[in-house]
Design a protein around this motif. Structure first.
Motif, mmCIF file in Angstrom:
data_model
loop_
_atom_site.group_PDB
_atom_site.id
_atom_site.type_symbol
_atom_site.label_atom_id
_atom_site.label_comp_id
_atom_site.label_asym_id
_atom_site.label_seq_id
_atom_site.Cartn_x
_atom_site.Cartn_y
_atom_site.Cartn_z
ATOM 1 N N THR A 1 -13.727 34.156 -15.823
ATOM 2 C CA THR A 1 -13.700 34.537 -14.746
ATOM 3 C C THR A 1 -12.467 35.898 -14.383
ATOM 4 N N TYR A 2 -12.723 36.201 -13.190
ATOM 5 C CA TYR A 2 -11.511 37.350 -13.208
ATOM 6 C C TYR A 2 -10.305 37.346 -13.196
ATOM 7 N N CYS A 3 -9.804 35.673 -12.540
ATOM 8 C CA CYS A 3 -8.544 35.583 -12.445
ATOM 9 C C CYS A 3 -8.176 35.710 -13.966
ATOM 10 N N ARG A 4 -8.943 34.536 -15.141
ATOM 11 C CA ARG A 4 -8.393 34.860 -16.497
ATOM 12 C C ARG A 4 -7.802 36.657 -16.989
ATOM 13 N N GLU A 5 -8.616 37.150 -16.364
ATOM 14 C CA GLU A 5 -8.363 38.898 -16.257
ATOM 15 C C GLU A 5 -6.484 38.665 -16.015
ATOM 16 N N VAL A 6 -6.762 38.269 -14.993
ATOM 17 C CA VAL A 6 -5.310 38.576 -13.982
ATOM 18 C C VAL A 6 -3.973 37.769 -15.000
ATOM 19 N N PHE A 7 -4.674 36.500 -14.787
ATOM 20 C CA PHE A 7 -3.478 35.277 -15.549
ATOM 21 C C PHE A 7 -3.236 36.229 -17.068
ATOM 22 N N GLU A 8 -4.095 36.867 -18.719
ATOM 23 C CA GLU A 8 -4.205 37.461 -19.320
ATOM 24 C C GLU A 8 -3.114 38.403 -19.326
ATOM 25 N N ASN A 9 -3.181 39.370 -18.106
ATOM 26 C CA ASN A 9 -2.583 40.995 -18.319
ATOM 27 C C ASN A 9 -1.289 40.495 -16.976
ATOM 28 N N GLY A 10 -1.478 39.283 -16.082
ATOM 29 C CA GLY A 10 -0.195 39.347 -15.508
ATOM 30 C C GLY A 10 0.323 39.964 -14.109
ATOM 31 N N LYS A 11 -0.950 40.772 -13.860
ATOM 32 C CA LYS A 11 -0.578 41.840 -13.055
ATOM 33 C C LYS A 11 -1.902 41.751 -12.242
ATOM 34 N N PRO A 34 -22.433 36.460 -6.824
ATOM 35 C CA PRO A 34 -21.803 38.202 -6.877
ATOM 36 C C PRO A 34 -21.052 38.045 -5.665
ATOM 37 N N LEU A 35 -19.121 38.535 -6.047
ATOM 38 C CA LEU A 35 -18.492 38.802 -5.421
ATOM 39 C C LEU A 35 -18.187 40.280 -5.246
ATOM 40 N N GLU A 36 -18.241 41.373 -4.422
ATOM 41 C CA GLU A 36 -18.248 42.200 -3.826
ATOM 42 C C GLU A 36 -16.890 42.412 -3.538
ATOM 43 N N ALA A 37 -15.640 42.237 -3.232
ATOM 44 C CA ALA A 37 -14.349 42.401 -3.453
ATOM 45 C C ALA A 37 -13.909 40.941 -3.903
ATOM 46 N N TYR A 38 -13.009 41.363 -5.101
ATOM 47 C CA TYR A 38 -11.684 40.339 -5.294
ATOM 48 C C TYR A 38 -10.504 41.277 -5.182
ATOM 49 N N ILE A 39 -8.803 40.115 -4.652
ATOM 50 C CA ILE A 39 -7.809 40.514 -4.835
ATOM 51 C C ILE A 39 -7.460 39.063 -5.641
ATOM 52 N N SER A 40 -6.442 39.738 -6.272
ATOM 53 C CA SER A 40 -5.660 38.096 -6.584
ATOM 54 C C SER A 40 -4.551 38.782 -7.736
ATOM 55 N N THR A 41 -3.325 37.660 -7.566
ATOM 56 C CA THR A 41 -2.070 37.970 -8.159
ATOM 57 C C THR A 41 -1.373 37.174 -8.823
ATOM 58 N N PRO A 42 -1.059 37.175 -10.127
ATOM 59 C CA PRO A 42 -0.297 36.418 -10.864
ATOM 60 C C PRO A 42 0.527 35.351 -9.936
ATOM 61 N N ILE A 43 1.040 34.520 -9.660
ATOM 62 C CA ILE A 43 1.490 33.174 -9.436
ATOM 63 C C ILE A 43 3.175 32.071 -10.658
ATOM 64 N N TYR A 44 4.156 32.691 -10.319
ATOM 65 C CA TYR A 44 4.567 32.717 -11.912
ATOM 66 C C TYR A 44 5.685 31.237 -11.152
ATOM 67 N N LYS A 45 5.891 30.333 -12.569
ATOM 68 C CA LYS A 45 7.150 29.081 -12.405
ATOM 69 C C LYS A 45 7.686 29.419 -13.814
ATOM 70 N N HIS A 46 9.457 29.110 -13.233
ATOM 71 C CA HIS A 46 9.954 28.879 -14.512
ATOM 72 C C HIS A 46 9.613 30.545 -15.126
ATOM 73 N N GLY A 47 9.664 31.715 -14.590
ATOM 74 C CA GLY A 47 9.279 32.378 -16.021
ATOM 75 C C GLY A 47 7.525 32.567 -16.464
ATOM 76 N N ILE A 49 3.183 32.401 -15.832
ATOM 77 C CA ILE A 49 2.154 32.750 -14.995
ATOM 78 C C ILE A 49 1.397 30.942 -14.749
ATOM 79 N N TRP A 50 1.950 30.314 -14.004
ATOM 80 C CA TRP A 50 0.934 29.156 -13.218
ATOM 81 C C TRP A 50 0.066 28.471 -13.063
ATOM 82 N N GLY A 51 -0.391 29.993 -12.256
ATOM 83 C CA GLY A 51 -1.944 30.389 -11.895
ATOM 84 C C GLY A 51 -1.979 32.067 -11.122
#
Length: 84
Positions: A1-11, A34-47, A49-51
């Motif tokens: 999923t697109y979230c995996r990219e956010v999780f792996e890149n941390g941004k 078919p999503l046409e718009a997506y925005i996501s950012t990491p959530i950190y816990k103890h330094g 990425i938690w989600g």
């Protein structure tokens, strides 16, 4: 999923008009949902990425995400991080 990219890149990842992007419109997720718009950012816990916090839509977002929109989601993620 697109979230995996956010999780792996941390941004933050902000995508608009996904159907217009050759690499993304062939993504397995796009074929199933078919999503046409997506925005996501990491959530950190103890330094670490938690989600992720994300918003998505099947409606096309014709303009790119503005810096202010990105700042809003990043600030919300910081608040969520502080709570958890």
């Amino acid at each position: 999923t697109y979230c995996r990219e956010v999780f792996e890149n941390g941004k933050t990842l902000a995508l608009s008009q996904i159907d217009d992007k050759p690499g993304l419109c062939k993504h397995p997720l796009y074929n199933q949902m078919p999503l046409e718009a997506y925005i996501s950012t990491p959530i950190y816990k103890h330094g670490k990425i938690w989600g992720t916090l994300n918003f998505s839509s099947k409606q096309i977002k014709y303009d790119t995400f503005k810096n202010e929109e990105i700042a809003v989601i990043e600030n919300i993620a910081i608040q969520v991080s502080a709570i958890i």
